[in-house]
Design an enzyme around this catalytic site. Structure first.
Site, PDB file in Angstrom:
ATOM      1  N   SER A  41      42.518  39.597  43.511  1.00 28.45           N
ATOM      2  CA  SER A  41      41.506  39.289  42.499  1.00 28.45           C
ATOM      3  C   SER A  41      40.929  40.595  41.961  1.00 28.45           C
ATOM      4  O   SER A  41      40.890  41.607  42.672  1.00 28.45           O
ATOM      5  CB  SER A  41      40.395  38.486  43.174  1.00 28.45           C
ATOM      6  OG  SER A  41      39.203  38.566  42.414  1.00 28.45           O
ATOM      7  N   SER A  42      40.421  40.538  40.736  1.00 29.01           N
ATOM      8  CA  SER A  42      39.865  41.753  40.127  1.00 29.01           C
ATOM      9  C   SER A  42      38.580  42.213  40.815  1.00 29.01           C
ATOM     10  O   SER A  42      38.113  43.325  40.567  1.00 29.01           O
ATOM     11  CB  SER A  42      39.592  41.533  38.642  1.00 29.01           C
ATOM     12  OG  SER A  42      38.712  40.448  38.453  1.00 29.01           O
ATOM     13  N   CYS A  43      38.020  41.379  41.711  1.00 28.73           N
ATOM     14  CA  CYS A  43      36.795  41.816  42.397  1.00 28.73           C
ATOM     15  C   CYS A  43      37.076  42.854  43.491  1.00 28.73           C
ATOM     16  O   CYS A  43      36.150  43.350  44.117  1.00 28.73           O
ATOM     17  CB  CYS A  43      36.033  40.622  42.977  1.00 28.73           C
ATOM     18  SG  CYS A  43      36.847  39.872  44.358  1.00 28.73           S
TER      19      CYS A  43
ATOM     20  N   TYR B 196      34.833  38.587  50.058  1.00 27.61           N
ATOM     21  CA  TYR B 196      36.109  38.122  49.509  1.00 27.61           C
ATOM     22  C   TYR B 196      36.960  39.340  49.115  1.00 27.61           C
ATOM     23  O   TYR B 196      38.160  39.399  49.392  1.00 27.61           O
ATOM     24  CB  TYR B 196      35.811  37.248  48.285  1.00 27.61           C
ATOM     25  CG  TYR B 196      36.997  36.671  47.591  1.00 27.61           C
ATOM     26  CD1 TYR B 196      37.698  35.601  48.139  1.00 27.61           C
ATOM     27  CD2 TYR B 196      37.421  37.157  46.356  1.00 27.61           C
ATOM     28  CE1 TYR B 196      38.785  35.041  47.477  1.00 27.61           C
ATOM     29  CE2 TYR B 196      38.497  36.612  45.686  1.00 27.61           C
ATOM     30  CZ  TYR B 196      39.177  35.549  46.253  1.00 27.61           C
ATOM     31  OH  TYR B 196      40.249  35.002  45.597  1.00 27.61           O
TER      32      TYR B 196
ATOM     33  N   LYS C 168      40.724  40.550  50.320  1.00 29.81           N
ATOM     34  CA  LYS C 168      41.832  40.730  49.367  1.00 29.81           C
ATOM     35  C   LYS C 168      42.380  42.161  49.433  1.00 29.81           C
ATOM     36  O   LYS C 168      43.581  42.379  49.300  1.00 29.81           O
ATOM     37  CB  LYS C 168      41.362  40.377  47.948  1.00 29.81           C
ATOM     38  CG  LYS C 168      41.137  38.876  47.758  1.00 29.81           C
ATOM     39  CD  LYS C 168      42.443  38.121  47.955  1.00 29.81           C
ATOM     40  CE  LYS C 168      42.322  36.640  47.813  1.00 29.81           C
ATOM     41  NZ  LYS C 168      43.595  35.930  48.078  1.00 29.81           N
TER      42      LYS C 168
ATOM     43  N   HIS D   4      33.515  28.594  39.405  1.00 28.15           N
ATOM     44  CA  HIS D   4      33.401  29.792  38.573  1.00 28.15           C
ATOM     45  C   HIS D   4      32.733  29.408  37.249  1.00 28.15           C
ATOM     46  O   HIS D   4      32.529  28.238  36.950  1.00 28.15           O
ATOM     47  CB  HIS D   4      34.796  30.383  38.318  1.00 28.15           C
ATOM     48  CG  HIS D   4      35.399  31.010  39.525  1.00 28.15           C
ATOM     49  ND1 HIS D   4      36.299  30.345  40.317  1.00 28.15           N
ATOM     50  CD2 HIS D   4      35.225  32.224  40.086  1.00 28.15           C
ATOM     51  CE1 HIS D   4      36.651  31.137  41.316  1.00 28.15           C
ATOM     52  NE2 HIS D   4      36.015  32.286  41.202  1.00 28.15           N
TER      53      HIS D   4
HETATM   54  O1  GFB Z   1      32.715  33.118  37.447  1.00 33.88           O
HETATM   55  P1  GFB Z   1      31.619  33.648  38.305  1.00 33.88           P
HETATM   56  O2  GFB Z   1      31.000  32.680  39.241  1.00 33.88           O
HETATM   57  O3  GFB Z   1      32.135  34.847  39.158  1.00 33.88           O
HETATM   58  O4  GFB Z   1      30.431  34.198  37.361  1.00 33.88           O
HETATM   59  P2  GFB Z   1      32.276  36.440  39.096  1.00 33.88           P
HETATM   60  C1  GFB Z   1      30.658  35.030  36.261  1.00 33.88           C
HETATM   61  C2  GFB Z   1      29.360  35.287  35.511  1.00 33.88           C
HETATM   62  O5  GFB Z   1      28.939  34.075  34.873  1.00 33.88           O
HETATM   63  C3  GFB Z   1      28.181  35.738  36.365  1.00 33.88           C
HETATM   64  C4  GFB Z   1      27.552  33.855  35.130  1.00 33.88           C
HETATM   65  O6  GFB Z   1      27.450  36.730  35.655  1.00 33.88           O
HETATM   66  C5  GFB Z   1      27.348  34.476  36.513  1.00 33.88           C
HETATM   67  O7  GFB Z   1      25.971  34.727  36.759  1.00 33.88           O
HETATM   68  N1  GFB Z   1      27.257  32.424  35.018  1.00 33.88           N
HETATM   69  C6  GFB Z   1      26.469  31.844  34.068  1.00 33.88           C
HETATM   70  C7  GFB Z   1      27.702  31.438  35.826  1.00 33.88           C
HETATM   71  N2  GFB Z   1      26.359  30.537  34.272  1.00 33.88           N
HETATM   72  C8  GFB Z   1      27.128  30.238  35.353  1.00 33.88           C
HETATM   73  C9  GFB Z   1      27.413  29.018  36.058  1.00 33.88           C
HETATM   74  O8  GFB Z   1      26.947  27.937  35.709  1.00 33.88           O
HETATM   75  N3  GFB Z   1      28.256  29.102  37.111  1.00 33.88           N
HETATM   76  C10 GFB Z   1      28.804  30.283  37.513  1.00 33.88           C
HETATM   77  N4  GFB Z   1      29.635  30.285  38.553  1.00 33.88           N
HETATM   78  N5  GFB Z   1      28.516  31.464  36.899  1.00 33.88           N
HETATM   79  C11 GFB Z   1      33.773  35.921  41.087  1.00 33.88           C
HETATM   80  C12 GFB Z   1      33.811  36.359  42.523  1.00 33.88           C
HETATM   81  O9  GFB Z   1      32.840  36.720  40.502  1.00 33.88           O
HETATM   82  O10 GFB Z   1      34.992  36.136  40.431  1.00 33.88           O
HETATM   83  C13 GFB Z   1      35.007  35.897  43.234  1.00 33.88           C
HETATM   84  O11 GFB Z   1      32.609  35.948  43.150  1.00 33.88           O
HETATM   85  C14 GFB Z   1      36.266  36.089  42.428  1.00 33.88           C
HETATM   86  O12 GFB Z   1      35.083  36.577  44.435  1.00 33.88           O
HETATM   87  C15 GFB Z   1      36.120  35.625  41.007  1.00 33.88           C
HETATM   88  O13 GFB Z   1      36.646  37.430  42.443  1.00 33.88           O
HETATM   89  C16 GFB Z   1      37.314  35.930  40.147  1.00 33.88           C
HETATM   90  O14 GFB Z   1      33.251  36.856  38.039  1.00 33.88           O
HETATM   91  O15 GFB Z   1      30.971  37.125  39.028  1.00 33.88           O
END
Ligand code: GFB
Length: 324
Positions: free
Chosen positions: A109-111, A138, A142, A181
């Site tokens: 993953s890109s994280c 995570y 990875k 996500h």
């Molecule tokens: O997709 P996401 O949960 O993961 O959140 P990451 C991306 C951005 O969207 C963050 C915002 O800045 C969140 O605060 N966001 C806004 C929301 N509204 C929402 C919502 O309703 N739900 C969610 N989930 N986010 C993940 C990693 O990071 O990316 C994993 O935690 C993995 O480990 C994955 O690598 C690809 O992009 O921040």
């Protein structure tokens, strides 16, 4: 070139979004696809995994099994995300070595990259700075997966490679509002506004972070491409080369769903990494590019959901973060 035709190909994680996309993509190849349910082989259990490999003897392995979730799930269940993903990577890679697998592709993953990595992020940015705290657990698992592939290549000559996709979406995604996500969450929230179940779209954080989104079918195609063409120790970034601000993503999702974007920020929720746009030069030079635009991908995903009635069957708040 690695031949897929005529081979026994194991897709670990075939019930997940990426694994199921790889299975769909492999159906175009003349190969035998092998899968195992958790009851048949719990990937966290080394003995079960070794026994499954000994009994089924795959030639090629796509390691797409993982405990996954969005920013809040990662932040809330650090032990689960670290332990389960470490075990899965170690058990499958070790068993693949032990049973003489010809080639294995590990999905990360890109994280894995530092929180403030220079953009766009090149593969060699790995381990050059501190990780984003919400998902470092995570990310560490990875990174360990990448290192396992490199270590088995170095010590034993195993052809084990790693692909690092950016944020993914598509069929089979998780729509639980706590653990998903951002893209599936926003799609569901827009649909709730459209159907009068919610007056506004709650958005976590400021909406200022930028993310790069790749459709799971494009990711699966890239994985099959890499399995056929790439044999190297260094991992390969898999993305589209374009990113978008989260608020702009919300507006795009609302446009696709056909509803006014009435966004309401919840600043108690984290923003996470400010930006993670990956540099896709390496994969492009190998000869692969994504084919599904973000807007098309969201349209397809929403149409599939409506056709399958999937939103209706999803519980409002599932227990726990995510699934394998
Ligand atoms: O997709 P996401 O949960 O993961 O959140 P990451 C991306 C951005 O969207 C963050 C915002 O800045 C969140 O605060 N966001 C806004 C929301 N509204 C929402 C919502 O309703 N739900 C969610 N989930 N986010 C993940 C990693 O990071 O990316 C994993 O935690 C993995 O480990 C994955 O690598 C690809 O992009 O921040």
């Amino acid at each position: 070139m690695t031949q897929i035709a005529g081979k026994r190909v194991y897709v670990a994680g075939h019930r997940g979004m990426v694994g199921s996309a790889i299975v769909r993509r492999l159906e175009q190849e003349d190969c035998t696809i092998l899968t195992a349910t958790r009851a048949e082989a719990d990937l966290r259990d080394p003995t079960a995994v070794e026994q499954w490999f000994a009994a089924n003897r795959p030639d090629l392995v796509f390691l797409a099994a993982a405990k996954v979730g969005g920013i809040l799930a990662n932040d809330s269940y650090p032990a689960d995300f670290l332990y389960e993903n470490l075990m899965i990577a170690a058990n499958v890679i070790h068993a693949a070595h032990g049973s003489g697998v010809e080639k294995l592709l590990f999905l990360g993953s890109s994280c894995i990259y530092p929180k403030f990595a220079e953009q766009p992020i090149r593969e060699d940015a790995l381990l050059t700075g501190p990780l984003e705290p919400t998902n470092e657990w995570y990310a560490i698992a990875k990174i360990a997966g990448i290192k396992l592939c490199q270590a088995y290549r170095k010590q034993h000559g195993d052809d084990f490679i790693s692909a690092m996709p950016t944020n993914l979406y598509g069929p089979g995604d998780n729509y639980d509002l706590n653990s998903s996500h951002v893209l599936p969450a926003l799609l569901r929230k827009a649909h709730m506004m459209k159907t009068g179940q919610a007056p506004t779209m709650p958005m976590w954080g400021t909406g200022e972070p930028r993310r790069e989104f790749l459709h799971a079918d494009d990711c699966a195609d890239a994985c099959v491409f890499l399995m056929k063409t790439y044999s190297g120790a260094e991992h390969v970034n898999v993305g589209t080369g374009e990113d978008i601000r989260i608020v702009d993503l919300a507006r795009l999702v609302c446009e696709v769903v056909g509803v006014e974007p009435r966004i309401e920020h919840d600043l108690t929720k984290p923003d996470g990494t400010p930006r993670k746009l990956m540099d896709g030069t390496k994969l492009r030079e190998l000869g692969w590019a994504a084919s599904i635009s973000l807007e098309d991908g969201i349209r397809r995903t929403y149409a599939d959901l409506l056709a399958g009635g999937r939103f209706d069957s999803i519980p409002e708040a599932a227990e726990g973060p995510a699934r394998l």
